[in-house]
Design an enzyme around this catalytic site. Sequence first.
Site, short mmCIF file in Angstrom:
data_model
loop_
_atom_site.label_atom_id
_atom_site.label_comp_id
_atom_site.label_asym_id
_atom_site.label_seq_id
_atom_site.Cartn_x
_atom_site.Cartn_y
_atom_site.Cartn_z
N ILE A 40 5.18 6.89 -9.65
CA ILE A 40 4.49 6.32 -8.50
C ILE A 40 5.19 4.99 -8.25
O ILE A 40 5.51 4.26 -9.20
CB ILE A 40 2.98 6.14 -8.80
CG1 ILE A 40 2.21 5.61 -7.58
CG2 ILE A 40 2.73 5.22 -9.99
CD1 ILE A 40 0.66 5.61 -7.78
N SER A 41 5.49 4.66 -7.01
CA SER A 41 6.26 3.45 -6.71
C SER A 41 5.46 2.19 -7.06
O SER A 41 4.23 2.19 -7.05
CB SER A 41 6.62 3.40 -5.23
OG SER A 41 7.31 4.57 -4.85
N GLN A 42 6.22 1.13 -7.32
CA GLN A 42 5.62 -0.18 -7.60
C GLN A 42 4.87 -0.68 -6.35
O GLN A 42 5.41 -0.60 -5.25
CB GLN A 42 6.76 -1.13 -7.94
CG GLN A 42 6.34 -2.54 -8.25
CD GLN A 42 7.53 -3.48 -8.34
OE1 GLN A 42 8.68 -3.06 -8.28
NE2 GLN A 42 7.24 -4.75 -8.49
N ARG A 44 -5.72 3.18 -6.35
CA ARG A 44 -4.45 3.67 -6.90
C ARG A 44 -4.69 4.44 -8.21
O ARG A 44 -3.89 5.32 -8.57
CB ARG A 44 -3.49 2.50 -7.12
CG ARG A 44 -2.06 2.89 -7.50
CD ARG A 44 -1.13 1.69 -7.43
NE ARG A 44 0.27 1.97 -7.71
CZ ARG A 44 0.89 1.65 -8.86
NH1 ARG A 44 0.24 1.03 -9.81
NH2 ARG A 44 2.17 1.95 -9.03
#
Length: 232
Positions: A81-83, A55
């Site tokens: 950026i999504s969790q 990530r």
Amino acid sequence: MSILQDPVHYPNPAYEANQGVGMTSQRTRNRLVERLIFLGITDPDVLNAVRVTPRHLFLDEAMASRAYEDTALPIGYSQTISQPWVVAKMTSWLNAKGSLNRVLDIGTGSGYQAAILALLAQQVYTIERIEPLLIRAEQVLKKLELENVMFSLADGYWGLPSYAPFDGILSAASPERVPEELFDQLVENGRLVMPIGSEEQLLYGYVKTSTGYTEECLGEVMFVPMLKGIES
Ligand code: SAH
């Protein structure tokens, strides 16, 4: 037995080369997977995808040390950026019937969600309305040698009719109401997962049936709004 006890199998040598050190190391990623298991994520395919996906590559260097915190982080252009937990939850719901063939990912952003999907589905189509984000995401996925992702600059509200139908559609941008067009682009029994609403958002999972669709609420979430048009 926890998947963390298994040896890590990277999808290809590029993943191995980019596994990171210190705050971006495999150990740190394993801790994130531990947290996802603690939060109730059980799909081994999803846990494994999070376990191997670097990530930190999807973030600016200044932000890389925070890549394995379970939180959304800025990626520029007022987007995030999504969790990881949300990514894992949505992906698990989409993958619940297994064997995903063609998947549409709306709101490419950093490309992290697309990279996770690329390890589960045969072919991923990802669309983004902000061109510089799309270009950057494409470069990261190229670095990871993922070849089953197609990138489009488009307004995801309308889906991607020329590549339909899809087995699954996932959106990381929240419209006010469900875009009916997306159901037309799903196969029967196909699954759609997306946030709906503006100030208060709820995550919904839909399954297309022969007569319409079923709906399941998966809880409260906070995504960026789905905006119209494209930006170059
Ligand atoms: N899946 C991304 C999340 C990015 S945030 C990730 O893993 O990083 C959601 C993204 O949706 C933003 O990049 C935003 O620009 C994009 N977006 C918003 N409205 C959109 C629309 N109508 N069509 C396509 N993308 C959209």
